[in-house]
Design an enzyme around this catalytic site. Structure first.
Site, PDB file in Angstrom:
ATOM      1  N   ASP A   1      -9.976   6.248 -30.090  1.00 57.55           N
ATOM      2  CA  ASP A   1      -8.764   7.067 -30.039  1.00 57.55           C
ATOM      3  C   ASP A   1      -8.374   7.429 -31.470  1.00 57.55           C
ATOM      4  O   ASP A   1      -8.864   8.408 -32.026  1.00 57.55           O
ATOM      5  CB  ASP A   1      -7.683   6.284 -29.296  1.00 57.55           C
ATOM      6  CG  ASP A   1      -6.405   7.074 -29.082  1.00 57.55           C
ATOM      7  OD1 ASP A   1      -6.417   8.298 -29.261  1.00 57.55           O
ATOM      8  OD2 ASP A   1      -5.374   6.461 -28.740  1.00 57.55           O
TER       9      ASP A   1
ATOM     10  N   ARG B   1      -8.303  -2.628 -14.838  1.00 59.95           N
ATOM     11  CA  ARG B   1      -9.667  -2.642 -15.399  1.00 59.95           C
ATOM     12  C   ARG B   1     -10.726  -2.580 -14.301  1.00 59.95           C
ATOM     13  O   ARG B   1     -11.847  -2.159 -14.534  1.00 59.95           O
ATOM     14  CB  ARG B   1      -9.886  -3.923 -16.223  1.00 59.95           C
ATOM     15  CG  ARG B   1      -9.047  -4.009 -17.486  1.00 59.95           C
ATOM     16  CD  ARG B   1      -9.580  -5.123 -18.380  1.00 59.95           C
ATOM     17  NE  ARG B   1      -8.659  -5.526 -19.422  1.00 59.95           N
ATOM     18  CZ  ARG B   1      -8.567  -4.962 -20.621  1.00 59.95           C
ATOM     19  NH1 ARG B   1      -9.318  -3.930 -20.923  1.00 59.95           N
ATOM     20  NH2 ARG B   1      -7.707  -5.421 -21.506  1.00 59.95           N
TER      21      ARG B   1
END
Ligand code: IMP
Ligand code: MG
Length: 175
Positions: free
Chosen positions: A102, A164
């Site tokens: 990111d 997740r």
């Protein structure tokens, strides 16, 4: 906690195709040489598990656990190593396996940290390359999926440690 709105952004089938492609690219580039795959916990655990099975070169596996402080959806750039690799890197062909880049801060830290251990080569493989908010000029050598912006969950990626286990990658719709 109310369930946040989310929609499938990348299906499990699409993800599997990208992982297969990455496995082939890596296997081709290393010509049968042994690769040390260094997975960054926790987010890469499912990607890592699928990627190793898509690589035909011999591999050894190891894991590093990093934590970056910040808000829920934005990292601060302060990175802490909570668990180091256990296998010495010197003379080895190493690929860092990350879930998502990111800002780039996490990988920038890890890459330079591991380079000091004198691997024969050091490359980066990321499932997702999120490009819009990059703060440091770091590029992955192997990229599964390129996206612009947005916060995603599933296939290893979490929001506050949840989601997740979702088999597809979903876009979290905030607000
Ligand atoms: P960076 O240091 O800003 O590049 O952030 C990298 C880490 O932030 C990743 O390893 C993830 O753990 C987390 N992260 C960044 N974007 C997302 C996202 O969209 N979903 C889930 N985790 C993310
Ligand atoms: Mg995370």
């Amino acid at each position: 906690m109310p369930k946040p709105a989310m929609k499938v952004l990348y299906s499990r089938e699409f993800i599997a195709e990208q992982v297969e492609r990455l496995g082939k690219e890596i296997s081709r580039d290393y010509h049968g040489r042994e690769i040390l795959l260094a997975g960054v916990l926790k987010g890469s655990f499912l990607f890592f598990a699928d990627l190793v099975r898509a690589i035909s070169s011999p591999v050894v596996v190891d894991f590093v656990r990093l934590a970056s402080y910040g808000s829920e959806t934005r990292s601060s750039g302060i990175v802490e190593m909570r668990k180091d690799l256990e296998i010495p890197l010197q003379g080895r062909d190493v690929i860092i396996v990350e879930d998502i880049i990111d800002s780039g801060n996490t990988l920038e830290y890890l890459y330079h940290h591991l380079l000091q251990r004198k691997p024969r080569s050091l490359k980066i493989c990321t499932l997702i390359d999120k490009r819009a908010l990059r703060e440091v000029p770091i590029e992955a050598d192997y990229v599964g999926i390129t996206m612009d912006e947005g916060f995603i969950i599933g296939y290893g990626l979490d929001h506050d440690e949840r989601y997740r286990n979702l088999p597809d990658i979903h876009l979290l719709q905030e607000g």
